[in-house]
Design an enzyme around this catalytic site. Structure first.
Site, mmCIF file in Angstrom:
data_model
loop_
_atom_site.group_PDB
_atom_site.id
_atom_site.type_symbol
_atom_site.label_atom_id
_atom_site.label_comp_id
_atom_site.label_asym_id
_atom_site.label_seq_id
_atom_site.Cartn_x
_atom_site.Cartn_y
_atom_site.Cartn_z
ATOM 1 N N CYS A 137 0.834 -1.204 0.000
ATOM 2 C CA CYS A 137 0.000 0.000 0.000
ATOM 3 C C CYS A 137 0.868 1.253 0.000
ATOM 4 C CB CYS A 137 -0.937 -0.014 1.210
ATOM 5 S SG CYS A 137 -1.969 1.463 1.295
ATOM 6 N N CYS A 140 -0.411 4.136 2.117
ATOM 7 C CA CYS A 140 -0.180 3.958 3.565
ATOM 8 C C CYS A 140 1.292 4.224 3.912
ATOM 9 C CB CYS A 140 -0.493 2.533 4.024
ATOM 10 S SG CYS A 140 -1.970 1.824 3.327
ATOM 11 N N ASP A 141 2.198 3.718 3.120
ATOM 12 C CA ASP A 141 3.596 3.641 3.562
ATOM 13 C C ASP A 141 4.589 4.481 2.758
ATOM 14 O OD1 ASP A 141 2.829 1.838 5.544
ATOM 15 O OD2 ASP A 141 2.939 0.137 4.173
#
Ligand code: NDP
Length: 312
Positions: A137, A140-141
């Site tokens: 992701c 997300c990261d």
């Protein structure tokens, strides 16, 4: 004769969508029972820090966030249980759901929040370094790799969208495409190909993500020439698709060609009145904790309205 329990509102799945549905359903006095499934807390339990969920100004670790959601649902009175839905029968009302191949629940309303699972390549290093530079992701990261070199594998709309997202944060994005063309829509491909700091490697497979405790490079191979190359980088993103956890509902609920449950636009309603779907099992576009939570709220409100018509 198997054990049967009668319920007003059953929630299947325990990510942000399921827990949010449980919070709303409990506050509406629907006495929800939530079965957590195989991976209580869902995909967030395999991420590290979450910085984009509103309300956590200092960020929060994904697993802790799911504990917070669970505790909030419990405080509102939701009955949270271990257990996995193993079979459903939606042919008549109340709906029947088998748990752990042992007992049957009969529920007036069912909220499905079983999520989706990222597909992985199957490399040993990919699992070993998951959360240490390997991620499925980028939204997300990606932020943790600001100004660094990263790579992404995949050639669909998700991979293109994530490569573009990463290109705004990272110095260079190496994009590995296994064929000589991309599956993504033309407009997304054009954007990728026009972005100066995305380097596309055609006909290229990742062989191994290298690094001891965290990612430090990637070994890749051109599958036409056999040539192997090692490039230094700090993160490796896998964007080769997701699989919705919806096999259980085949034959009962309408799905798209990839198996995502179909909901009526602007609602959590499936094709069966009284059965609702929320979160990633019905969302292949946004897939964020906050959008899943929002759709969990919608599912509980839809269920509440429906149950109100039964009680009237
Ligand atoms: P897709 O299934 O569309 O694409 C997966 C990609 O990963 C393909 O390019 C595939 O390659 C590649 N791939 C699969 N397995 C491997 C492997 N083992 N090694 C290397 N590459 C691999 O998934 P997406 O998540 O991209 O998209 C899912 C759906 O969601 C699509 O319908 C998409 O259009 C939609 N979507 C729409 C968005 C939007 O409209 N903004 C945003 C995101 C998704 P190959 O092509 O060779 O099979």
């Amino acid at each position: 004769m198997p054990d049967t329990e009668k319920l007003h509102c059953l929630i299947i799945g325990s990510g942000p969508a399921g827990y949010t549905a449980a919070i709303y359903a409990a506050r509406a006095n629907l006495k929800p029972v939530l079965y957590q499934g195989l991976q209580p807390g869902g995909q967030l339990t395999i991420t590290t820090e979450v910085e984009n969920y509103p309300g956590y100004p200092n960020g929060i670790m994904g697993p802790q966030m799911m504990i917070d959601f669970e505790q909030q649902a419990q405080r509102m009175g939701a009955d949270i249980r271990w257990g996995m839905a193993t079979k459903v029968d939606f042919s008549s009302k109340p709906f029947k759901v088998e748990i752990d191949e042992e007992k049957w629940i009969e529920a007036d309303a069912v909220i499905i929040a079983t999520g989706a699972s990222a597909k992985w390549l199957g490399l040993e290093s990919e699992q070993r370094l998951n959360g240490h530079g390997v991620s499925a992701c980028a939204v997300c990261d990606g932020f943790f790799f600001k100004g660094q070199e990263v790579a992404i594998v995949g050639a669909g709309d998700t991979a293109c969208e994530e490569a573009l997202y990463l290109s705004k944060l990272c110095s260079t994005v190496h994009m590995l495409v296994r064929r000589g063309e991309m599956r993504a829509s033309k407009v997304m491909q054009d954007r990728v190909l026009k972005t100066a700091n995305i380097i596309v490697y055609w006909n290229t497979d990742p062989i191994e993500v290298l690094g001891d405790k965290k990612v430090d490079s990637l070994k890749m191979q051109n599958n036409k020439t056999g040539e192997e190359t090692i490039i230094p980088l700090k993160a490796f993103f896998v964007a080769i698709g997701h699989k919705p956890n919806a096999d259980l509902f085949k034959g009962w609920l309408d799905m798209d060609e990839q198996g995502y449950l179909l909901t009526q636009p602007g609602s959590a309603k499936t094709n069966i009145e009284g059965v609702y779907a929320c979160g990633d099992v019905q969302d292949k576009i946004y897939r964020q904790a906050v959008s899943a939570a929002g759709s969990g709220c919608m599912a509980a409100l839809d269920a509440e309205r429906y149950l109100g018509t039964l009680d009237a």
